[in-house]
Write an enzyme that holds these catalytic residues in place. Structure first.
Site, PDB file in Angstrom:
ATOM      1  CE  LYS A  79      -3.852   2.103   2.575  1.00 55.26           C
ATOM      2  NZ  LYS A  79      -4.796   1.955   3.705  1.00 55.26           N
ATOM      3  CB  SER A 154      -7.997   4.037   2.805  1.00 54.77           C
ATOM      4  OG  SER A 154      -7.195   3.358   3.771  1.00 54.77           O
ATOM      5  CB  SER A 178      -8.690   1.165   5.673  1.00 54.31           C
ATOM      6  OG  SER A 178      -9.411   2.364   5.759  1.00 54.31           O
TER       7      SER A 178
END
Length: 492
Positions: A79, A154, A178
């Site tokens: 990420k 997210s 998330s």
């Protein structure tokens, strides 16, 4: 060699160990898939092909020399919130579009020690603020199951990359759901560990008392392999807890489902916003666990109505503090031709931050301001303690708590949900972060539109092994985690 992406992480490690294929062949395979497929998914912000091939060659050499670990040579996607030395780290924001990190986050560094090969950095909601991955400066990521739908957020890029078979597993972060919500939207397994289990050093902060890194993959077994790398104390992170770490892979069958007491919060299952298809799939999965010997116990979580207001005071307040460092002076985006210092600050932040980030900073600054600090922020922290105590009381009678991961399946891209609708979509996940508990999402079927549905299991502190074990055994008797979107079935 056209189907390497269909292998589980265990099968990849066994194939590498048996020299059925090399890390270079495996890495090239994934890079070709990214090149062919990702233009439609847009999961990657940065693809590090040259570095990945160099790391793969080093992994192959290490394996020949007899120095390999279990995961040496297995590819991974990170990420874009984890700092990576020499590689752009953006947090999905214009503010950091030009930021090349001078160091590795601990999670990334541990991956390198384990021999993992970094394919690149994947997309996310800006500074992890969002539930759709649409707030990214680099554009929306698509859900591999339906390209006109969001992958969640997210950690939407992480979820989409794994669901499209553009990486075997990926790192994610979870501040209010998330990891679990995008795992639910994309038909994956995703684990949010206990707060303090995974180092936050080098992870760009959103809300420091809530943020936690974790693994995202197809199965609990795949997640366990990555947790063995990620978990552990880190002296560089003051919130990291010095506690023995389990061998999560070895413990996959360590918890017996027979006799496991699963708490069913009636407030969760009677909620007005819970989609009928989602509820049905969750109930079917719980019936399956009951057939395996688990005992379903109805429980009360009386603080449910306090989750959203509490979270959306604490998280923006901490974001307001954490993001004050992005001022156009030291690094990141800098406004052109400022008139004076105040103009530099104002324009760098208003031009560098997107709308959602600006809104949360303003809410947080207000909650922390003189005259409102006690009324809002301090009161929210007191309610947070009551939420934690609500869970601890429940765990006196049950081993794990079951819930949906999200009240609906994936939204359409551009659905333009109101902020209230968006925030209520986190109703089942945010309390886990407020309490610091571990929780896992497992895929348990599809709705009428063939979009994935996820079951969330919440554990008591430090029970990651138990959660992975329960989901692993569920996945030995079901095949939802093996289902693939059409785009994932394509060959490069």
């Amino acid at each position: 060699m056209t189907d390497l992406h269909r292998l589980s992480v265990r099968e990849l490690t066994e194939g590498l160990a048996a020299a059925k294929f090399s890390s270079r062949e495996l890495t090239e395979h994934y890079l070709k898939r990214i090149e062919k497929i990702d233009a439609r998914v847009q999961s990657y912000v940065t693809v590090t092909a040259e570095q990945a091939l160099a790391e793969a060659d080093a992994a192959d050499a290490l394996r020949k020399a007899g120095g390999a670990t279990v995961l040496t040579g297995v590819p991974i996607a990170h990420k874009d919130i984890f700092c990576t030395h020499g590689i752009k780290t953006t947090a999905g924001s214009k503010m950091l579009d030009n930021f090349i990190s001078p160091y590795d986050a601990t999670v990334v560094a541990k991956g390198k020690v384990a021999g993992l090969v970094t394919l690149g950095k994947v997309n996310m909601d800006e500074f992890a603020m969002g539930s759709t991955s649409e707030s990214s400066y680099f554009g929306a990521t698509a859900n591999p199951w339906a390209l006109d739908h969001v992958p969640g957020g997210s950690s939407g890029g992480s979820a989409a990359a794994v669901a499209a078979d553009l990486a075997p597993f990926a790192t994610g972060t979870d501040t209010g759901g998330s990891i679990r919500q995008p795992a639910s939207f994309c038909g994956l397994t995703g684990l949010k560990p206990t707060y303090g289990r995974v180092s936050r050093f080098g992870m760009i902060a959103y809300a420091s008392s809530l943020d936690q890194g974790g693994p995202m993959a197809r199965s609990a077994e795949d997640c366990a392999y990555l947790m063995n790398v990620m978990a552990g104390h880190d002296a560089k992170d003051s919130t990291s807890v010095e506690k023995n770490v389990d061998d999560y892979v070895a413990n996959l069958n360590g918890t017996s489902v027979k006799g496991l007491r699963i708490g069913i919060p009636k407030q969760y299952f009677n909620a007005a916003g819970l989609d009928a298809d989602v509820k049905a799939r969750i109930e079917e999965s719980l019936k399956k666990l009951e057939d395996m010997g688990a005992v379903l116990v109805e429980i009360d979580l009386n603080m449910t109505e306090s989750y959203v207001p509490t979270y959306y005071l604490i998280a923006p307040a901490e974001a307001s503090s954490n993001l004050s460092r992005f001022d156009g002076v030291r690094y990141g985006y800098r406004a052109e031709n400022p008139v004076d210092l105040m103009d530099l600050y104002k324009r760098s932040r208003s031009e560098g931050f997107g709308k959602e980030v600006q809104q949360r900073i303003l809410i947080g600054t207000y909650a922390l301001s003189a005259g409102y600090y006690d009324a809002y922020y301090v009161k929210a922290q007191k309610v947070r303690r009551l939420i934690q105590q609500d869970f601890l009381k429940a765990f006196e009678n049950v081993d794990v708590i079951a819930a949906p991961s999200a009240p609906t399946t994936a939204y359409r891209i551009g659905a333009n949900l109101s902020q209230v609708e968006m925030y209520l979509g986190d109703i089942y996940t945010i309390a886990v972060n407020l309490a610091g508990l571990p929780a896992i999402n497992a895929p348990v079927g599809f709705d009428k539109d063939s979009l994935p549905v996820g079951l969330q299991l919440i554990g008591n502190y430090w029970s990651e092994s138990q959660l992975l074990s329960v989901v692993h055994q569920y996945q030995q008797t079901t095949d939802w985690h093996t289902k693939r979107a059409a785009i994932a079935e394509e060959n490069a």
